[in-house]
Structures are given as C-alpha cells and as structure tokens.
Design a protein around this motif. Structure first.
Motif, PDB file in Angstrom:
ATOM      1  N   ALA A 262     -10.967   1.817   2.014  1.00 24.65           N
ATOM      2  CA  ALA A 262     -12.082   1.204   1.463  1.00 24.65           C
ATOM      3  C   ALA A 262     -11.665  -0.154   0.627  1.00 24.65           C
ATOM      4  O   ALA A 262     -12.518  -0.983   0.754  1.00 24.65           O
ATOM      5  CB  ALA A 262     -13.032   2.263   0.686  1.00 24.65           C
ATOM      6  N   ASP A 263     -10.649   0.036  -0.190  1.00 22.74           N
ATOM      7  CA  ASP A 263     -10.412  -1.131  -1.063  1.00 22.74           C
ATOM      8  C   ASP A 263      -9.929  -2.345  -0.251  1.00 22.74           C
ATOM      9  O   ASP A 263     -10.411  -3.476  -0.537  1.00 22.74           O
ATOM     10  CB  ASP A 263      -9.043  -0.729  -1.867  1.00 22.74           C
ATOM     11  N   ARG A 264      -9.096  -2.020   1.036  1.00 25.23           N
ATOM     12  CA  ARG A 264      -8.685  -3.091   1.774  1.00 25.23           C
ATOM     13  C   ARG A 264      -9.683  -3.781   2.525  1.00 25.23           C
ATOM     14  O   ARG A 264      -9.746  -4.888   2.973  1.00 25.23           O
ATOM     15  CB  ARG A 264      -7.712  -2.483   2.845  1.00 25.23           C
ATOM     16  N   LEU A 265     -10.808  -2.983   2.803  1.00 23.41           N
ATOM     17  CA  LEU A 265     -11.892  -3.684   3.376  1.00 23.41           C
ATOM     18  C   LEU A 265     -13.076  -4.250   2.586  1.00 23.41           C
ATOM     19  O   LEU A 265     -14.362  -4.421   2.839  1.00 23.41           O
ATOM     20  CB  LEU A 265     -12.578  -2.742   4.506  1.00 23.41           C
ATOM     21  N   GLY A 266     -12.636  -4.052   1.124  1.00 23.83           N
ATOM     22  CA  GLY A 266     -13.699  -4.615   0.057  1.00 23.83           C
ATOM     23  C   GLY A 266     -14.652  -3.953  -0.207  1.00 23.83           C
ATOM     24  O   GLY A 266     -15.860  -4.415  -0.717  1.00 23.83           O
ATOM     25  N   CYS A 267     -14.735  -2.530  -0.065  1.00 21.58           N
ATOM     26  CA  CYS A 267     -15.936  -1.720  -0.254  1.00 21.58           C
ATOM     27  C   CYS A 267     -15.403  -0.826  -1.663  1.00 21.58           C
ATOM     28  O   CYS A 267     -14.695   0.143  -1.589  1.00 21.58           O
ATOM     29  CB  CYS A 267     -16.024  -0.769   0.770  1.00 21.58           C
ATOM     30  N   TYR A 268     -15.560  -1.463  -2.881  1.00 17.04           N
ATOM     31  CA  TYR A 268     -15.302  -1.172  -4.119  1.00 17.04           C
ATOM     32  C   TYR A 268     -16.186  -0.052  -4.517  1.00 17.04           C
ATOM     33  O   TYR A 268     -17.297  -0.312  -4.358  1.00 17.04           O
ATOM     34  CB  TYR A 268     -14.726  -2.159  -5.104  1.00 17.04           C
ATOM     35  N   GLY A 269     -15.574   0.901  -5.507  1.00 23.34           N
ATOM     36  CA  GLY A 269     -16.630   1.778  -6.041  1.00 23.34           C
ATOM     37  C   GLY A 269     -17.265   1.144  -7.189  1.00 23.34           C
ATOM     38  O   GLY A 269     -17.218   0.180  -7.585  1.00 23.34           O
TER      39      GLY A 269
END
Length: 241
Positions: free
Chosen positions: A234-241
């Motif tokens: 998720a981080d690598r694909l730009g989907c941050y919490g």
C-alpha cells in the motif's frame, strides 16, 4: 522494479497470501478434536491435507471432469481418502462437513485487512483464487476482507495457473492485462500471471507452511514489486493510512 503501466486492478491470491490457513485450521481443530475425542497431531494433519491439493489439481487438468468440481468438493474428496484409516476413520458425515467448512473461516494475516482498506480507495481489489465463489464470500465476511468483487475458479471452470482465470478477470473488469497486478506469496502464481501479461507483486509469507517452510521464502525473479507485506505494498502504491 516500478510498475511499467498504470495499475487499475489488484488481484490477490488468497490462501497463504491474504489468510493464514495453516494456523487458523490448527487453532480450530485442536479444541474440536478434544471435545469429540479425536487424538490427532493437527499440524501434521493439516499439512497432509494441504499436500493433497496440488496432485488433485494436476489430475483435474489432465481429465477435465464435468461437472466442474469446486475446491470444497476437492477438499472433501481428499479428506475422505485421508480418513480411510487412522484416528479419524470413525469421523461422521457431520464431522467431515465441519472439517471442510473450516476452510471458510480463516484468519487474515495481521496486515491484510488494514492494507485492503487503504488499497481499495484507489484500486479495484479482488481475490483471484482457486476457491469457489461461495467459499470466497463467506471467508471475506469472516475475515472482514473488503473486496470490490470476487473471482473464484468456478466462475471460469478452470483452476490457476490456467490463462482463463488471469485474463478472464481482466476481461470482466474491462481492463487490459498490463493494467492488472497479481499479488501473491507464491512465485509460481506470479510466473503464470506475468506470462499472460499481468504485472506482479511478491509478498513473502515465510510461515505459511509452518516453521519448517522451505519454499517461497524469497522472490525468485525480478517481479514488478517485491513488498515486505501488504501494508508495504500500500505504501509503495501511494495508499497511505
């Protein structure tokens, strides 16, 4: 390696990649066995049951039986063969149904649920699994996996690694294969996906098969992404919490 084309869809292998099937089954079977008077090494039992999976698939690909057998049916067939003798030989039909249905109630890895919650804000997320659709739906409810849709083998009347599953999912979602990323903890799954034009992400699950696991400990090829876990993806694909 960075994605080579904009990804729109993330397809996930389920058993081992998203859910911890081995520990979940052992944890379910141990108290059940005690209550019902079955003295069994449940870790060894679960390992043997899972080991029957690939030979069953190989036989199916040779014979192409009709009607198409679901994973629930394959689990029951292999279970019945295992219980011809041994401590579970006296297991009733109800007992056997309980054992098979336990595959519908598996816990996700700790990173799976929060990662899917982040990823599905930007991507279509779905399982692409050899499980039957009904199993995937009940499993998603049990483990609280927030899929946009589900793709079971019974939808395509084929099992992975047949091309119909990978390309069929892309076709049904109206995207090109290169706009789809297959996410799996199994290098062979990713080899098939890449052969059919999908992008790939490897996530190691080094205890999927228990403490003595010897396969899929590392990425064996230069996959599009190699992530530490689903949250890292998720981080690598730009989907941050």
């Amino acid at each position: 390696m960075s994605p080579t084309a904009p990804v729109k869809v993330l397809l996930f292998d389920v058993f081992g990649t998203v859910v911890d099937w081995r520990s979940s089954l052992v944890t379910t079977f141990e108290p059940w066995g005690r209550r019902n008077g079955f003295s069994v090494d449940w870790s060894a039992f679960v390992d043997a049951w899972r080991a029957a999976y690939m030979p069953s698939l190989m036989e199916l690909r040779k014979t192409a039986p009709q009607p198409f057998p679901t994973l629930d049916q394959l689990h029951r067939q292999s279970l019945d063969r295992m219980l011809v003798d041994g401590p579970l030989a006296q297991a009733t039909t109800t007992d056997r149904e309980f054992l098979v249905k336990a595959w519908h109630q598996l816990n996700g890895w700790p990173d799976a649920r929060p990662a899917l919650q982040r990823l599905n804000k930007r991507f279509v997320v779905a399982p692409l699994s050899n499980a039957n659709t009904s199993l995937l739906v009940t499993l998603a409810k049990f483990a609280e996996l927030e899929w946009d849709c589900v793709f079971g083998a019974d939808m395509f009347q084929r099992y992975k690694p047949d091309r119909e599953l990978y390309l069929g999912a892309a076709r049904l979602l109206d995207v090109e294969p290169e706009q789809v990323m297959m996410v799996a903890a199994h290098n062979n799954d990713l080899r098939a996906a890449r052969a059919y034009g999908l992008q790939t992400c490897f996530i190691p699950r080094r205890r999927e098969f228990g403490p003595q696991q010897t396969v899929d400990l590392e990425a064996e090829e230069n996959w599009t992404i190699v992530a530490n876990d689903m949250l890292d993806l998720a981080d690598r694909l730009g989907c941050y919490g």
